[in-house]
Design an enzyme around this catalytic site. Structure first.
Site, PDB file in Angstrom:
ATOM      1  N   HIS A   1       0.889  -1.301  -0.082  1.00 41.40           N
ATOM      2  CA  HIS A   1       0.101   0.013  -0.199  1.00 41.40           C
ATOM      3  C   HIS A   1       0.700   1.372   0.026  1.00 41.40           C
ATOM      4  O   HIS A   1       0.319   2.235   0.252  1.00 41.40           O
ATOM      5  CB  HIS A   1      -0.863  -0.068   1.117  1.00 41.40           C
ATOM      6  CG  HIS A   1      -0.491  -0.354   2.381  1.00 41.40           C
ATOM      7  ND1 HIS A   1      -1.049  -1.387   3.352  1.00 41.40           N
ATOM      8  CD2 HIS A   1       0.971  -0.054   3.088  1.00 41.40           C
ATOM      9  CE1 HIS A   1       0.098  -1.457   4.249  1.00 41.40           C
ATOM     10  NE2 HIS A   1       1.047  -0.689   4.181  1.00 41.40           N
TER      11      HIS A   1
ATOM     12  N   TYR B   1      17.257   2.156   2.807  1.00 44.05           N
ATOM     13  CA  TYR B   1      17.434   1.314   1.670  1.00 44.05           C
ATOM     14  C   TYR B   1      18.662   2.238   1.066  1.00 44.05           C
ATOM     15  O   TYR B   1      18.938   1.821  -0.184  1.00 44.05           O
ATOM     16  CB  TYR B   1      16.291   1.605   0.657  1.00 44.05           C
ATOM     17  CG  TYR B   1      14.996   1.045   1.202  1.00 44.05           C
ATOM     18  CD1 TYR B   1      15.136  -0.213   1.956  1.00 44.05           C
ATOM     19  CD2 TYR B   1      13.705   1.388   0.749  1.00 44.05           C
ATOM     20  CE1 TYR B   1      14.002  -0.833   2.633  1.00 44.05           C
ATOM     21  CE2 TYR B   1      12.660   0.836   1.390  1.00 44.05           C
ATOM     22  CZ  TYR B   1      12.620  -0.119   2.409  1.00 44.05           C
ATOM     23  OH  TYR B   1      11.571  -0.702   2.845  1.00 44.05           O
TER      24      TYR B   1
END
Length: 488
Positions: free
Chosen positions: A171, A258
């Site tokens: 989502h 990340y």
């Protein structure tokens, strides 16, 4: 319509309830069967009570069963939804704790980075077991909808090695769009048109229009910097927007782990994060949140059960993809969303074998991806670093090759920014030994890893992280909830 949906990991109580009520918002789905399965009989019985209450309160013919026998739940299922967390919070705590000893400070640690890679090693053997059962006992051509992280690795393994029709669902795109709509002053997210493309948790708003008018980088930066809340909560994300020219779907905290630039020095971390909520970058933030949520649900179960007596309101159907995909496949009503599938040329400048997240349309013919998208070079470079780690991680999980696992961790962007090769080798040994019960493919490698740890001279430190908060008690959570309700 009458068909069967199996939910694996149905003990994820809140999420299972959301999926259940979403699906029952489709009028044609009143007569379907939900088969719940989980390793925890206790959690299964709690969620079954809630779903049975929803069915009875809404006078529905829907059937709900619950069993710890996964194969029984999957028998005859047309759709299988997975929201499992292999190893639970116990293994997850090690995903955060052990890397911290080597200076690797993660906010979430469930996608890549050291924690996400080990999470994938625990998940993939189990995912392949799911796929075997699906091939053998589910309805022919059954579709596997994976919600579990690490999304790309799990989906990669299910498609490539499980040989099951699989789509990964998240989502992040919807949440990012909601933010953009708010900062641009839209009355509703429906005024926004966008194309998001990349890989899961590193998807990029490469085309953006508000009521048909194209929104450029400068306007978007100014809108975020002027927002009284997001300007503080999304500092890192805004910085990436300024440098890359496009907005990332992922939260400030997730995005920070990340990349190799924002969490590599402890004194720099607090500059880029916000402590108002776990998702904005706090050390081990999602672990704390998950622990509090579990404790809260256990204590407040009677209230959760009472709330299940309310009528299902289709106007409150969530933007989770699962119910909309099932509706499109079964009724032909077209649904547009962003899905995780093998690339195969959909994104021109990412590898064919990668699991990408990109736009597609769903109807009776299946999920049809929009092909020929080229993402900005900087976005592709960032995605490539993660894709290479994901590929090695999947192959290591399949083969049980601990050396390949160490190379995957070594090539992770944040790990590489913080740790030396010698530290990475020891850290992986320590994590594999600590999590051996969930890593059957590494059983033969564990004794040698223990021997190396006994002889190691690599120094570590016990460290809570740069921005850690303690898990709040039930009383503290109640007090905070009461204060928020009073303020409203």
């Amino acid at each position: 319509m009458s068909f069967k949906i199996a939910i694996i990991g149905a003990g994820s109580v809140g999420f299972t309830k959301k999926l259940f009520t979403d699906i029952l918002c489709v009028p044609e789905f009143r007569d379907i069967e939900f088969a719940l399965t989980d390793m925890s009989e206790h959690n299964l019985q709690m969620i079954k009570q809630i779903l049975d209450t929803i069915v009875a309160s809404n006078k529905l013919p829907t059937k709900v069963t619950a069993t710890t026998n996964r194969r029984e739940a999957l028998t005859g299922a047309r759709y299988i939804i997975s929201c499992v967390r292999v190893g639970g919070l116990e293994a997850y705590a090690d995903d955060i704790r052990i890397p911290l000893k080597y200076g690797i400070d993660q906010c979430v640690g469930d996608t890549i980075c050291a924690g996400g890679i080990l999470y994938g090693q625990r998940n993939i053997p189990v995912i392949l077991d799911f796929c075997k059962d699906i091939r053998e006992v589910a309805e022919p051509g059954a579709k596997f909808l994976n919600y579990a992280n690490p999304m790309a690795m799990n989906t990669w393994a299910a498609i490539e090695y499980g040989k099951v029709d699989t789509v990964g669902l998240c989502h992040g795109v919807q949440h990012g769009a909601e933010q953009i709509a708010e900062v641009l002053g839209a009355k509703s997210v429906s005024e926004l048109d966008y194309i998001c493309s990349g890989i899961n948790h590193q998807t990029w708003f490469v085309d953006l229009k508000l009521n048909g008018r194209k929104i450029g980088k400068d306007e978007l930066v100014a809108a975020f910097e002027a927002h009284p809340v997001f300007s503080q909560q999304e500092k890192l994300r805004i910085d990436v927007l300024k440098r890359f020219g496009v907005y990332s779907t992922e939260s400030n905290g997730h995005l920070s782990e990340y990349l190799p630039w924002y969490r590599k020095r402890p004194d720099e971390i607090t500059k880029w994060i916000d402590m108002s909520d776990w998702i904005h970058g706090e050390t081990g933030g999602y672990l704390r949140h998950s622990t509090e949520t579990r404790n809260w649900f256990e204590t407040e179960f009677p209230q959760f059960l009472a709330s299940a007596e309310k009528p299902i309101d289709p106007a409150k159907r969530s933007n989770e993809h699962a119910s909309h995909i099932l509706e499109a496949l079964e009724t032909g009503r077209v649904y547009r969303g962003h899905f995780n599938l093998k690339n195969n040329g959909v994104i021109t400048n990412l590898p064919a074998d990668a699991i990408i997240e990109s736009p597609g349309f769903v109807d009776r013919f299946g999920i049809n991806m929009v092909s020929g998208i080229t993402i900005p070079e900087a976005c592709a470079a960032t995605c490539m670093a993660s894709i290479n780690v994901q590929r090695m991680s999947v192959h290591a999980a399949i083969s049980g090759d601990i050396d390949l696992l160490k190379l995957a961790v070594l090539h992770d962007p944040l790990v590489g920014a913080v740790a030396t090769p010698e530290e990475v080798w020891q850290m992986v040994d320590e994590m594999v030994v600590a999590q051996a019960r969930w890593l059957p493919q590494y059983a033969d490698a564990v004794p040698a890893a223990k021997e190396r740890l006994a002889k190691s001279t690599v120094k570590t430190r016990e460290w809570a992280g740069a921005a850690r908060r303690n898990v709040r008690s039930i009383d503290e959570l109640r007090a905070e909830k009461a204060a928020l309700e009073q303020a409203v």
